[in-house]
Design an enzyme around this catalytic site. Sequence first.
Site, PDB file in Angstrom:
ATOM      1  N   LYS A 244       0.842  -1.195   0.000  1.00 37.12           N
ATOM      2  CA  LYS A 244       0.000   0.000   0.000  1.00 37.12           C
ATOM      3  C   LYS A 244       0.876   1.244   0.000  1.00 37.12           C
ATOM      4  O   LYS A 244       0.654   2.175  -0.785  1.00 37.12           O
ATOM      5  CB  LYS A 244      -0.927   0.005   1.231  1.00 37.12           C
ATOM      6  CG  LYS A 244      -2.097  -0.955   1.076  1.00 37.12           C
ATOM      7  CD  LYS A 244      -2.858  -1.172   2.378  1.00 37.12           C
ATOM      8  CE  LYS A 244      -3.883  -2.296   2.167  1.00 37.12           C
ATOM      9  NZ  LYS A 244      -4.506  -2.784   3.378  1.00 37.12           N
TER      10      LYS A 244
ATOM     11  N   GLN B 127      -4.932  -1.492   9.547  1.00 38.41           N
ATOM     12  CA  GLN B 127      -4.873  -2.821   8.925  1.00 38.41           C
ATOM     13  C   GLN B 127      -5.544  -3.863   9.824  1.00 38.41           C
ATOM     14  O   GLN B 127      -5.218  -3.981  11.000  1.00 38.41           O
ATOM     15  CB  GLN B 127      -3.403  -3.200   8.669  1.00 38.41           C
ATOM     16  CG  GLN B 127      -3.215  -4.516   7.955  1.00 38.41           C
ATOM     17  CD  GLN B 127      -3.770  -4.512   6.527  1.00 38.41           C
ATOM     18  OE1 GLN B 127      -3.573  -3.570   5.763  1.00 38.41           O
ATOM     19  NE2 GLN B 127      -4.498  -5.559   6.172  1.00 38.41           N
TER      20      GLN B 127
ATOM     21  N   ASP C 102     -11.209   2.919   3.854  1.00 40.52           N
ATOM     22  CA  ASP C 102     -11.565   1.500   3.765  1.00 40.52           C
ATOM     23  C   ASP C 102     -13.082   1.329   3.649  1.00 40.52           C
ATOM     24  O   ASP C 102     -13.569   0.251   3.329  1.00 40.52           O
ATOM     25  CB  ASP C 102     -11.078   0.763   5.029  1.00 40.52           C
ATOM     26  CG  ASP C 102     -10.007  -0.269   4.723  1.00 40.52           C
ATOM     27  OD1 ASP C 102      -9.813  -0.591   3.531  1.00 40.52           O
ATOM     28  OD2 ASP C 102      -9.363  -0.755   5.675  1.00 40.52           O
TER      29      ASP C 102
END
Length: 292
Positions: free
Chosen positions: A53, A97, A120
């Site tokens: 990422k 995460q 997200d």
Amino acid sequence: MAKLIDGKLYAEGLRKRIAIAVAELKRDHNLIPGLAVVLVGEDPASKVYVANKAKQTVEVGMNSWEHKMPADTSEADLLAMVQKLNDDPSVHGILVQMPVPKHIDSAKVLNTIDPAKDVDGFHVVNVGRLSTGQDALVACTPTGCVMLAKDTLGDLSGLNAVVIGRSNIVGKPVAQLLLTENCTVTIAHSRSKDLASIVRGADLVIAAVGRPEMVKGDWIKLGACVIDVGINRIERDGKNKLVGDCDFASCEAVAGSITPVPGGVGPMTIACLLHNTVKAAAAIKGVKLPEM
Ligand code: NAD
């Protein structure tokens, strides 16, 4: 033989368009979108995802920050980190995460992220906005699935779509997106009866189960589009192999189009994360979102 849906190629093109949009925001508004990723603990797969990422964020010209916290980080300390990033004006996207260690309440963490920075798309506000048809930051893998389906099939209106899996991360949001695209959507899951006959009615199959090669070719309607979200590591002939939730060889023989694993949905996830970060940055600054 099915047409192969090349997610790697599509994601490359999307990242190029994102890089152009980032350059425009910099030139016209002195705005550099920034993504902060928080990793708690030492999970090896998470470390690889986070590193990828960060690399791709920098490659499209955005700012990237990685915050690594030890596995024994308290929930309060993680929430304080999220709050600090919420308050930082140079950060436009925040991603914690998953999974976080078991002593931390992941829902609490996700719902502490400022919804405007929730790239997200897991905050209840964004989930609610998506399900009520309002502009939202939408989860990345589901967005990637629908982009590939639309690129392959064009207008999805009226198609019978069967989503296998009802997770908050993939199954439910992809079903919502398909509803927005005017599909007739069926969500199947571990308690569904006669899954094969449900799938046989689908023009579009989204498999997000996490069971290697579960969906067989004789479940697939002739000519259907198959989007395989599964990423399963298996051992075959003494070698480690990545396979999807669909039995590729038998499905490919019947489907009209199919995503491979790897190289299908996988590469779309980070590209859509970068896309969301640009969208969040433009919205926070109050400037027009460039075409991507
Ligand atoms: P999950 O375990 O949270 O959910 C799996 C879903 O499948 C559940 O809703 C369950 O009801 C359903 N299910 C389980 N067994 C079933 C069965 N026998 N029949 C029908 N339904 C069944 O998983 P998830 O997070 O949604 O991920 C699904 C898969 O997608 C995994 O392989 C994961 O690695 C992969 N994934 C890929 C990406 C990507 O970037 N490509 C992103 C997220 C997840």
